[in-house]
Design a protein around this motif. Structure first.
Motif, PDB file in Angstrom:
ATOM      1  N   ARG A  89       0.811  -1.049   0.046  1.00 39.89           N
ATOM      2  CA  ARG A  89      -0.186   0.187  -0.075  1.00 39.89           C
ATOM      3  C   ARG A  89       0.886   1.278   0.072  1.00 39.89           C
ATOM      4  O   ARG A  89       0.140   2.213  -0.095  1.00 39.89           O
ATOM      5  CB  ARG A  89      -1.103   0.046   1.080  1.00 39.89           C
ATOM      6  CG  ARG A  89      -1.766  -1.311   1.438  1.00 39.89           C
ATOM      7  CD  ARG A  89      -2.588  -1.552   0.235  1.00 39.89           C
ATOM      8  NE  ARG A  89      -3.695  -0.802   0.215  1.00 39.89           N
ATOM      9  CZ  ARG A  89      -5.007  -1.074   0.682  1.00 39.89           C
ATOM     10  NH1 ARG A  89      -5.041  -2.211   1.541  1.00 39.89           N
ATOM     11  NH2 ARG A  89      -5.884  -0.242   0.500  1.00 39.89           N
ATOM     12  N   ALA A  90       2.127   1.132   0.218  1.00 36.70           N
ATOM     13  CA  ALA A  90       3.106   2.205   0.185  1.00 36.70           C
ATOM     14  C   ALA A  90       4.632   1.662   0.046  1.00 36.70           C
ATOM     15  O   ALA A  90       4.741   0.694   0.225  1.00 36.70           O
ATOM     16  CB  ALA A  90       3.039   3.007   1.679  1.00 36.70           C
ATOM     17  N   TRP A  91       5.287   2.831  -0.697  1.00 39.77           N
ATOM     18  CA  TRP A  91       6.618   2.335  -1.121  1.00 39.77           C
ATOM     19  C   TRP A  91       7.742   3.479  -0.986  1.00 39.77           C
ATOM     20  O   TRP A  91       7.400   4.678  -1.446  1.00 39.77           O
ATOM     21  CB  TRP A  91       6.725   1.914  -2.615  1.00 39.77           C
ATOM     22  CG  TRP A  91       8.106   1.475  -3.348  1.00 39.77           C
ATOM     23  CD1 TRP A  91       9.176   0.993  -2.554  1.00 39.77           C
ATOM     24  CD2 TRP A  91       8.040   1.869  -4.710  1.00 39.77           C
ATOM     25  NE1 TRP A  91       9.978   0.896  -3.599  1.00 39.77           N
ATOM     26  CE2 TRP A  91       9.575   1.443  -4.727  1.00 39.77           C
ATOM     27  CE3 TRP A  91       7.364   2.365  -5.792  1.00 39.77           C
ATOM     28  CZ2 TRP A  91      10.305   1.572  -6.012  1.00 39.77           C
ATOM     29  CZ3 TRP A  91       8.217   2.331  -7.011  1.00 39.77           C
ATOM     30  CH2 TRP A  91       9.490   2.100  -7.132  1.00 39.77           C
ATOM     31  N   GLU A 109      -0.464   4.769  -1.667  1.00 41.89           N
ATOM     32  CA  GLU A 109      -1.561   4.931  -2.305  1.00 41.89           C
ATOM     33  C   GLU A 109      -2.496   5.805  -2.314  1.00 41.89           C
ATOM     34  O   GLU A 109      -2.776   6.275  -1.055  1.00 41.89           O
ATOM     35  CB  GLU A 109      -2.223   3.377  -2.081  1.00 41.89           C
ATOM     36  CG  GLU A 109      -3.314   3.110  -2.855  1.00 41.89           C
ATOM     37  CD  GLU A 109      -4.238   1.689  -2.321  1.00 41.89           C
ATOM     38  OE1 GLU A 109      -5.388   1.632  -2.318  1.00 41.89           O
ATOM     39  OE2 GLU A 109      -3.335   0.600  -1.795  1.00 41.89           O
ATOM     40  N   ARG A 110      -3.175   6.216  -3.325  1.00 42.49           N
ATOM     41  CA  ARG A 110      -3.950   7.370  -3.441  1.00 42.49           C
ATOM     42  C   ARG A 110      -5.294   7.193  -2.553  1.00 42.49           C
ATOM     43  O   ARG A 110      -5.814   8.302  -2.038  1.00 42.49           O
ATOM     44  CB  ARG A 110      -4.508   7.976  -4.767  1.00 42.49           C
ATOM     45  CG  ARG A 110      -3.189   8.084  -5.640  1.00 42.49           C
ATOM     46  CD  ARG A 110      -2.325   9.263  -5.156  1.00 42.49           C
ATOM     47  NE  ARG A 110      -2.914  10.503  -4.804  1.00 42.49           N
ATOM     48  CZ  ARG A 110      -2.048  11.592  -4.515  1.00 42.49           C
ATOM     49  NH1 ARG A 110      -0.633  11.496  -4.599  1.00 42.49           N
ATOM     50  NH2 ARG A 110      -2.590  12.665  -3.724  1.00 42.49           N
ATOM     51  N   ASP A 111      -5.989   6.132  -2.570  1.00 37.51           N
ATOM     52  CA  ASP A 111      -7.253   5.821  -2.132  1.00 37.51           C
ATOM     53  C   ASP A 111      -7.190   5.244  -0.737  1.00 37.51           C
ATOM     54  O   ASP A 111      -8.459   5.048  -0.158  1.00 37.51           O
ATOM     55  CB  ASP A 111      -7.911   4.796  -2.995  1.00 37.51           C
ATOM     56  CG  ASP A 111      -7.984   5.087  -4.172  1.00 37.51           C
ATOM     57  OD1 ASP A 111      -8.105   6.366  -4.597  1.00 37.51           O
ATOM     58  OD2 ASP A 111      -7.848   4.415  -5.266  1.00 37.51           O
ATOM     59  N   LEU A 112      -6.068   5.247  -0.016  1.00 39.91           N
ATOM     60  CA  LEU A 112      -6.344   5.028   1.637  1.00 39.91           C
ATOM     61  C   LEU A 112      -6.988   5.944   2.326  1.00 39.91           C
ATOM     62  O   LEU A 112      -6.814   7.187   2.040  1.00 39.91           O
ATOM     63  CB  LEU A 112      -4.941   4.834   1.984  1.00 39.91           C
ATOM     64  CG  LEU A 112      -4.080   3.591   1.730  1.00 39.91           C
ATOM     65  CD1 LEU A 112      -2.575   3.645   2.046  1.00 39.91           C
ATOM     66  CD2 LEU A 112      -4.609   2.375   1.827  1.00 39.91           C
ATOM     67  N   PRO A 113      -7.516   5.635   3.418  1.00 36.37           N
ATOM     68  CA  PRO A 113      -8.079   6.445   4.342  1.00 36.37           C
ATOM     69  C   PRO A 113      -7.172   7.284   4.858  1.00 36.37           C
ATOM     70  O   PRO A 113      -5.970   7.061   5.037  1.00 36.37           O
ATOM     71  CB  PRO A 113      -8.672   5.541   5.580  1.00 36.37           C
ATOM     72  CG  PRO A 113      -9.046   4.334   4.798  1.00 36.37           C
ATOM     73  CD  PRO A 113      -7.970   4.208   3.834  1.00 36.37           C
ATOM     74  N   ALA A 114      -7.563   8.680   5.069  1.00 37.06           N
ATOM     75  CA  ALA A 114      -6.522   9.711   5.518  1.00 37.06           C
ATOM     76  C   ALA A 114      -5.643   9.241   6.498  1.00 37.06           C
ATOM     77  O   ALA A 114      -4.339   9.592   6.668  1.00 37.06           O
ATOM     78  CB  ALA A 114      -7.232  11.108   5.863  1.00 37.06           C
TER      79      ALA A 114
END
Length: 369
Positions: A89-91, A109-114
């Motif tokens: 989900r992140a790199w 990732e752009r669509d993750l909860p804040a």
């Protein structure tokens, strides 16, 4: 000199033992370059990051492999955040670019909860700071710079970097110029031509197609001197320079040019290398390829003799001869050199804008400094 072994800490858990704020069943790990699913997932994340930042994606699997492949891990290291199902989900990726300068790729990732996205960013930054200390210590430095970037207008990225201790230090215009077939005749021959005492030529190739070592050293020396007074210039050894540019998926030896002054050649004087251009291929999945000016530099003593313009005309003509439709480059928007004036006069226009963000990390932890 390229190290035989990485200067980085290989185990991300050593740098982020208690990931701040992540869901309890999420984990911090390293990507597996041999796992096709991991590589494809990283490519998807990077392309989404680009699409959001500038409106379109250009990254490919080859670009990701530069960062994560076994070959690249002598000068790079990577971290990922995985969810409960093992999905990345992140790199984060760091590159030991030159003494004192470490590049940092930060993708969430752009669509993750804040709240979860913020936690992922915190992990990437904490890990990068730890890597800066590791590589800085291995190089014997007191301070290690982390150099990262953002697309102009990406407020989420700018907030994360600000909260992570980074400061915006520079703006860059990413420029492109269309190329037409008729421009193949812009110069007599992109491989070799002369104008007003300056010779423009591709680097020489020896048997087996490998370039002449002396020519490559001339390219390196010209660029090191030309960029000596430029923003954030760090001395890069010949080995570091060559290793890094050969990693680029668009690398081609026949896209390297030298410009030489022929003053005194009639009296037996050797030509003097005064300009260099390193180009690459910008591949396109749905249209013609383009060419890209990775580096162009002219020694101060030769400025004003049309060297830069001649090199640019050369790569334009070369691109036209290869049926390409564009030539791209990057220019420092804050520079006082006036390079942007040359580019715009030759047809380049800004297509999007990027920013450099820096953080200086003391190599010794605060309680030991």
């Amino acid at each position: 000199m390229i190290p035989e072994e990485s200067r980085f800490e290989e185990d991300p858990v050593e740098l982020v033992p208690d990931p701040p704020g992540l869901p309890a069943d999420w984990s911090v790990d390293s990507p597996d370059p041999a796992d096709r699913a991991d590589v494809e997932r990283l490519t998807t994340l990077l392309r989404a990051h680009e699409r959001h930042g500038r409106g379109w994606a250009g990254a490919s699997v080859d670009d990701v492999l530069v960062e994560v492949s076994e070959r690249g891990l002598r000068t790079r290291q990577n971290v990922v955040v995985r969810d409960a199902d093992g999905l990345i989900r992140a790199w984060g990726s760091v590159h030991d670019r030159a003494g004192g300068r470490m590049l940092f790729v930060h993708v969430v990732e752009r669509d993750l909860p804040a709240r979860t996205a913020d936690a992922c960013s915190d992990v990437l930054v904490e890990w990068a700071v730890g890597q800066a200390r590791a590589v800085g210590e291995a190089r014997g430095l007191e301070v290690q710079q982390i150099d990262t970037g953002a697309f102009e207008g990406d407020e989420r990225q700018a907030r994360w970097l600000t909260e992570g201790g980074f400061a915006k230090v520079r703006t860059w215009w990413q420029m492109s110029r269309p190329v037409t077939a008729e421009e193949a005749s812009l110069v007599p021959d992109p491989a070799l031509w002369e104008r007003k005492g300056v010779r423009f030529r591709q680097v020489r190739r020896a048997g087996g197609g490998m370039p002449d070592d002396e020519d490559l050293r001339d390219v390196h020396d010209v660029l090191e001197e030309a960029f000596l007074d430029h923003f954030n210039s760090w001395e890069e050894t010949f080995d570091e320079f060559l290793h890094r540019l050969r990693e680029d998926p668009g690398h081609r030896w026949d896209h390297w040019w030298l410009a030489e002054l022929l003053d005194g050649a009639d009296d037996g004087a050797a030509p003097q290398a005064v300009g260099a251009l390193v180009g690459t291929v910008s591949e396109s999945a749905d249209g013609p390829d383009g060419s890209y000016v990775s580096y162009i530099g002219v020694r101060e003593a030769a400025r004003g003799r049309g060297v830069a313009k001649g090199l640019l005309r050369t790569i334009i003509a070369d691109a036209a001869g290869r049926d390409r439709d564009r030539v791209g480059l990057e220019v420092d928007a804050d520079s006082s050199t006036g390079a942007d004036g040359l580019y715009t006069s030759m047809g380049w226009v800004t297509t999007y804008v990027t920013e450099s963000w820096h953080r200086d990390v003391p190599v010794a932890p605060a309680d030991q400094a």
